[in-house]
Design a protein around this motif. Structure first.
Motif, PDB file in Angstrom:
ATOM      1  N   GLN A  49     -31.522  44.115 -23.711  1.00  0.00           N
ATOM      2  CA  GLN A  49     -32.864  44.686 -23.650  1.00  0.00           C
ATOM      3  C   GLN A  49     -32.796  45.897 -22.706  1.00  0.00           C
ATOM      4  O   GLN A  49     -32.476  45.731 -21.518  1.00  0.00           O
ATOM      5  N   GLN A 248     -33.888  54.865 -25.181  1.00  0.00           N
ATOM      6  CA  GLN A 248     -35.040  54.303 -24.479  1.00  0.00           C
ATOM      7  C   GLN A 248     -36.233  55.255 -24.577  1.00  0.00           C
ATOM      8  O   GLN A 248     -37.359  54.835 -24.829  1.00  0.00           O
ATOM      9  N   GLU A 253     -35.975  49.345 -28.099  1.00  0.00           N
ATOM     10  CA  GLU A 253     -36.014  48.317 -27.056  1.00  0.00           C
ATOM     11  C   GLU A 253     -34.692  47.591 -26.825  1.00  0.00           C
ATOM     12  O   GLU A 253     -34.451  47.077 -25.737  1.00  0.00           O
TER      13      GLU A 253
END
Ligand code: C2E
Ligand code: MG
Ligand code: MG
Ligand code: MG
Length: 290
Positions: A49, A248, A253
């Motif tokens: 993530q 990003q 994500e």
């Protein structure tokens, strides 16, 4: 010589080609035994993530080391397995091994992460495939929503049989990802019909996203479109910090690639998860050293 002329050109009496054919034959001969005697293994590549740097999942990737032939690429032996009718037992082994591993990680107290498994398109022509997945889930005690099946776009043509299998898989509660997104055909039409959870954008778009403005535009559009359709976006083949930062900014994500880790053994993943739990260590932006 054949290679220089391009992949799809025929060349007769070409020694390189003969060698290739011979190699294929050997792979074919040995694969059956390898699957039956469980000579394959799995490695796992973290999915990260981006905004937290945490591992939220892993992709299971098959490996086959043959004592004489050496390391054989999954691209080669998966295609072979499809050709000689061994893909079903192979996939069953992969699913079982991956699910057992995921359950084992949770049993030793590690946080639940998603386990992604590649599924060959041929399974979508098989009425019993859904039952196979269900059986593995039941036997291993896997939580269905923690299992993600990755399929390529070639599967997701709006063929009725395929759509039915898709729907039944979704009914089991597993997640579905479109692998190598952006490189296949019919990608957009299929998104309309399928309950897809995740789009994995092919490395092809990541490779030149910094150098080629068209790639960057396509990437941004795919991310935006995917999000509007409520799909998670994973960027595949992320190799540099610059790529990750740019991704990003584009709203992506999740990322996967050598920047964080190459595919590694289950033990390596265990260590990474332990350290992440204990010391809050992250794979991004400050990578944990191996
Ligand atoms: P894939 O599903 O697109 O998996 C990603 C491939 O990219 C993997 O190659 C992975 O090692 C590689 N990769 C990941 N990050 C990077 C990066 O930053 N740079 C570069 N250059 N490569 C990266 P791998 O393990 O050789 O697998 C190749 C393909 O073989 C996979 O592509 C998948 O389609 C297939 N495959 C592997 N294992 C299985 C399996 O168990 N079942 C099926 N049906 N297919 C499998
Ligand atoms: Mg994949
Ligand atoms: Mg794949
Ligand atoms: Mg891929």
């Amino acid at each position: 010589v054949a290679k220089e002329r391009g992949k799809n050109q025929y060349a007769f009496y070409n020694p390189a080609l003969t060698q290739k054919a011979e190699y294929r034959f050997r792979v074919e001969q040995n694969l059956r035994e390898a699957v039956e005697n469980q000579q394959l293994s799995l490695v796992y590549q973290p999915q990260v993530q981006i905004h937290t740097g945490k591992i939220i999942g892993v992709e299971a990737l098959s490996r086959w080391y043959h004592p004489r032939l050496g390391q054989i690429s999954p691209v080669e032996f998966i295609a072979t397995a499809e050709r000689i009718g061994m893909i079903k037992p192979l996939t069953e082994w992969v699913l079982k091994t991956a699910c057992n591993q995921a359950v084992a990680w949770k049993q030793i107290g590690l946080p639940a992460i998603r386990m992604a498994v590649n599924i060959s398109p041929v399974h979508f022509l098989d009425k019993d495939f859904v039952a196979l997945v269900k059986r593995v889930i039941d036997q291993t005690g896997m939580v269905p929503s923690e299992l993600e099946l990755e399929v390529t776009e070639s599967v997701v043509q709006t063929d009725h049989q395929n759509l039915a299998v898709f729907r039944e898989l979704k009914d089991l509660g597993v997640l579905l990802a479109i692998d190598d997104f952006g490189t296949g055909y019919s990608s957009l039409a299929s998104l309309k019909h399928l309950a897809v959870d995740c789009l994995k954008i092919d490395k092809y778009f990541i490779d030149d996203m910094l150098a080629d403005s068209k790639s960057k535009i396509l990437l941004g559009s795919m991310i935006e479109m995917g999000h509007n359709l409520e799909h998670e976006i994973i960027a595949e083949g992320v190799e540099t910090a610059e790529q990750c930062q740019r991704l990003q900014k584009l709203g992506c994500e999740t990322a996967q690639g050598y920047l964080f880790r190459k595919p590694v053994s289950a033990d390596e993943i265990t260590k990474l998860l332990r350290r992440s739990m204990k010391d809050g260590q992250r794979l991004w932006p400050h990578a944990i050293e191996p």
